[in-house]
Design a protein around this motif. Structure first.
Motif, short mmCIF file in Angstrom:
data_model
loop_
_atom_site.label_atom_id
_atom_site.label_comp_id
_atom_site.label_asym_id
_atom_site.label_seq_id
_atom_site.Cartn_x
_atom_site.Cartn_y
_atom_site.Cartn_z
N CYS A 7 0.83 -1.22 0.00
CA CYS A 7 0.00 0.00 0.00
C CYS A 7 0.86 1.27 0.00
O CYS A 7 1.64 1.49 0.93
N PHE A 9 0.07 4.16 0.72
CA PHE A 9 -0.31 5.11 1.78
C PHE A 9 0.16 4.64 3.16
O PHE A 9 -0.04 5.35 4.15
N CYS A 10 0.76 3.45 3.24
CA CYS A 10 1.20 2.94 4.54
C CYS A 10 2.59 3.48 4.91
O CYS A 10 3.41 3.73 4.03
N HIS A 81 -3.52 1.18 8.20
CA HIS A 81 -4.09 0.64 6.96
C HIS A 81 -5.55 0.21 7.11
O HIS A 81 -6.31 0.19 6.15
N HIS A 131 -6.88 2.03 1.74
CA HIS A 131 -6.36 2.80 2.88
C HIS A 131 -7.10 4.15 2.94
O HIS A 131 -7.17 4.86 1.94
ZN LIG Z 1 -2.12 1.24 3.72
#
Ligand SMILES: [Zn+2]
Ligand SMILES: [Zn+2]
Length: 288
Positions: A7, A9-10, A81, A131
């Motif tokens: 991911c 965005f993690c 997440h 996410h």
């Molecule tokens: Zn994430």
């Protein structure tokens, strides 16, 4: 905190995104340099596929068109997440509202005519990543929907939203109250289980709120999303913040994406909603 290796965005995967334009940490707000900043609780990045850019190409001379001048950002409201505003605690939810206000101010200060802040949750509602994140698109013009509304409001003797807030605060379409905010199933719901959150105090934008009003707004959004999630088993939804710099009454609209916009709606702009707002409010009141 839960994380995913794939991911973007993690935390730990910051290099997978463009450089952040604002990184929110306990010790301040920063901007990514060559090395990405870690240890954040919220992060705002340019959208990889922007609808608006600061320096657009000139539009085609063939038809009347405006250059797509503006900004398009993604706000990652939490490093977790698996989290989302429906389960944020007070600290996380007020942080989210503060970040919205901060980015709203940034773009209005730089001359954007309208700043659209919205969240798509779930693939069917337009989210390409699971996410939790919010999008912000800063526009060089007031969009037609808002223009039409502002012109109607200016022809009325008093603010129609103040009127709605006063009347609906004691109607069967009220879902709950939180401080100066009410959450209602609007009389003219476009979609089943649509909810509006609006203040019983006339403010135009998120910048006019005190910290306590922001916390109450955050709690209202959390409560509304929680009820929706329990009642409809975590449905896809969109929420949109309707606000202007002045002469407006801020409101947030939450629309579950559970009914299809099809031929009739596209042909007429008229929405068929099979669930009455009174029924929706009654069900949403009873779940928690
Ligand atoms: Zn994430
Ligand atoms: Zn008003």
């Amino acid at each position: 905190m839960r994380a995913s290796k794939e991911c973007p965005f993690c935390p730990g995967n910051e290099e997978m995104t463009p450089k952040a334009v604002a990184v929110y940490r306990d010790d301040g707000v920063f901007v990514d340099g060559e090395t990405r900043i870690r240890g954040w609780w919220a992060r705002c990045i340019p959208n990889m596929y922007p609808a608006m850019v600061p320096d657009p190409d000139a539009p085609t001379p063939e038809w009347m068109a405006m250059p797509a001048r503006g900004g398009h950002e993604v706000i990652i409201e939490s490093p977790d997440h698996e989290s989302s505003p429906a389960i944020f605690d007070d600290e996380k939810i007020i942080r989210m509202i503060r970040v919205y206000a901060d980015r709203y101010r940034y773009h209005t200060d730089r001359g954007s005519s309208y700043v659209s802040i919205f969240k798509n949750w779930g693939r069917e509602a337009g989210a390409s990543l699971s996410h939790t994140h919010t999008q912000l698109i800063a526009l060089p013009m007031i969009p037609p929907l808002l223009m039409r509304e502002v012109s109607a409001i200016s022809s009325m003797p008093s603010c129609p939203y103040c009127n709605i807030a006063e009347r609906e605060a004691s109607s069967e379409r009220l879902i709950f109250r939180e401080g100066v905010w009410i959450c209602i199933a609007p009389f003219y719901s476009q979609t089943p289980y649509e909810m509006w959150i609006l203040p019983c105090k006339h403010i135009s934008s998120i910048l006019e709120m005190s910290d306590s009003m922001r916390l109450e707004l955050g709690r209202s959004m959390k409560k509304a999303l929680q009820r929706l999630s329990v009642l409809l088993n975590d449905p896809p939804y969109n929420y949109m913040i309707f606000q202007m710099s002045s002469n407006y009454h801020l409101n947030i609209r939450i629309q579950p994406a559970i009914s299809k916009i099809a031929g009739f709606e596209k042909n007429t702009g008229i929405y068929i909603n099979p669930v009455s707002p009174e029924q929706a409010a009654s069900e949403l009141r009873s779940v928690l």
